[in-house]
Design an enzyme around this catalytic site. Structure first.
Site, PDB file in Angstrom:
ATOM      1  N   TYR A   1       2.205   0.696 -12.516  1.00 55.43           N
ATOM      2  CA  TYR A   1       2.523   1.497 -11.627  1.00 55.43           C
ATOM      3  C   TYR A   1       1.707   1.932 -10.477  1.00 55.43           C
ATOM      4  CZ  TYR A   1       5.671   4.378  -8.697  1.00 55.43           C
ATOM      5  OH  TYR A   1       6.065   5.121  -7.518  1.00 55.43           O
TER       6      TYR A   1
ATOM      7  N   GLU B   1       4.889   1.447  -2.461  1.00 60.45           N
ATOM      8  CA  GLU B   1       5.079   1.172  -3.987  1.00 60.45           C
ATOM      9  C   GLU B   1       5.187  -0.074  -4.497  1.00 60.45           C
ATOM     10  OE1 GLU B   1       8.300   3.651  -6.726  1.00 60.45           O
ATOM     11  OE2 GLU B   1       8.968   2.122  -5.539  1.00 60.45           O
TER      12      GLU B   1
END
Length: 403
Positions: A122, A210
């Site tokens: 992530y 993101e």
């Protein structure tokens, strides 16, 4: 402003961030052709909406509400599967944890080539206003709900604060690669990607980038398998081309779009009391006091300091487009804006829109006495209040209590 994944990956590619080949599609036929063009045995068929959690979402028929398919991101191993998934996604309603129960109609698809994944990570870059820095967050736990990771295993979410005046430094990128447990080759690939991404973030005036998941392929190459990008709207004058080329108004709340076009600051909320206020701080206070007395605001609406009668009328019409609104609270502090002008605007809007929900008006400041006199002399069903507390309490009572 948010953009779609396929648009974000276009920007990634231009910035030198490694992405897989993919094709944007708006029809099933285009999806079928994309599968042939990509010449990849395995492809991902991805719904494109401005919300996260697509993979764990659920597709419903927009009219009947019947379940169509679980998941808005599907892995296809054949042309038949691509056709099936594209058919089940396009034109249907995708409900995810971020869309709420109403979901979003999917009008865009992204068909992307597959790759051999060794691990999922992530990564996010965002503006930390409290620290006056750019924050980079990364974790080895990619592909899952990062909120759960942050709550249950915060030690797995690594954070680095970047001084905007100095930029991302080499040791910071190396340290982050080490914390993710990347080897020599993957570490170099990650650092190169991170510098490219940081440069894009600052050059494009992004508010957030993101990537979930960011993956390490079996040959130790770091690839962005996702792209969630948003931009600071205050930078429109510098990023005009991006806003004009990539904004998808169909993904935005129609009333919010209308408000922007007329110079009003409006955000739709889930309550039933419409709020019309001048000044962002006063608007926030109005919503807080409304909640204090048991009500639920239906919106944030700041008409600004120089609104005229026409803008007040427009503000009322925007509030009333929300079918959940059962009453309206107007809270105006007259400074540049005169209360008598606002009072005339309220009366004009009430007559023109044939307002049939309770209306409470609190005026204070410049010409407030004249404004209250104008309201009281009208034959309309307008309730006046001297204080914000009185106004909030009164509108809650008039609509029969909170939700």
């Amino acid at each position: 402003m948010n953009i779609h994944e396929y648009q974000g990956k276009q920007l990634f590619k231009e910035a030198g961030v490694k992405v897989l080949e993919g094709i944007h599609c708006t029809t099933v036929e285009q999806a079928n052709e994309a599968y042939k063009t990509l010449n990849s045995k395995v492809v991902a068929v991805k719904s494109q909406i401005h919300a996260g959690g697509r993979g764990k979402g659920t597709m419903y028929h927009p009219e009947s509400g019947e379940l169509v398919m679980e998941g808005g991101v599907k892995i296809a191993f054949s042309a038949d599967e691509v056709n099936t998934y594209a058919t089940n996604i396009l034109g249907n309603n995708l409900v995810t944890i971020q869309t709420g129960a109403e979901g979003k109609i999917v009008n865009n698809l992204y068909v992307e080539a597959g790759c051999a994944i060794a691990h999922e990570y992530y990564l996010a870059i965002l503006v930390d206003r409290e620290e006056k820095s750019i924050l980079i967050m990364a974790s080895t736990e990619g592909g899952v709900d990062i909120e759960e990771v942050a709550e249950n295993t915060p030690e797995l979410l690594h954070k680095v604060w970047i001084d905007p005046s100095a930029g991302l430094l080499g040791f910071q990128a190396r340290n982050l690669a080490a914390k993710l447990g990347l080897g020599k080759m993957a570490g170099r690939s990650f650092q190169k990607m991170l510098f490219s991404l940081y440069q894009m973030f600052t050059a494009r005036d992004c508010a957030m980038v993101e990537i979930n998941p960011l993956v390490r392929s079996e040959d130790d190459e770091i690839i962005a398998l996702d792209a969630k990008v948003s931009f600071d709207e205050n930078a429109f004058f510098r990023q005009k081309q991006v806003f004009e080329d990539m904004r998808d108004l169909s993904e935005e709340e129609p009333t919010e779009v209308l408000a922007k076009e007329t110079g009003l600051s409006y955000v739709k909320l889930d309550g039933n009391i419409g709020c019309l206020v001048n000044g962002a701080g006063l608007a926030m206070a109005t919503m807080d006091v409304t909640k204090l007395y048991g009500g639920e605001p239906a919106n944030f609406l700041d008409v600004g300091g120089g609104a005229d009668e026409e803008q007040v009328k427009t503000a009322f019409s925007i509030i009333l487009k929300d079918p959940n609104v059962k009453g309206i609270l107007v809270n105006i502090f007259g400074g540049i804006m005169r209360c008598d002008i606002i009072a005339k605007g309220v009366i004009a809007a009430t007559k023109a829109l044939e307002l049939d929900v309770p209306l409470v008006v609190r005026l204070s400041g410049t010409n407030f006495e004249e404004g209250r006199a104008i309201l009281s002399s009208s034959d309309l069903n307008i309730h006046s209040a001297e204080t914000l507390a009185e106004g909030a309490q009164k509108i809650v009572e008039l609509i029969g209590g909170g939700q």
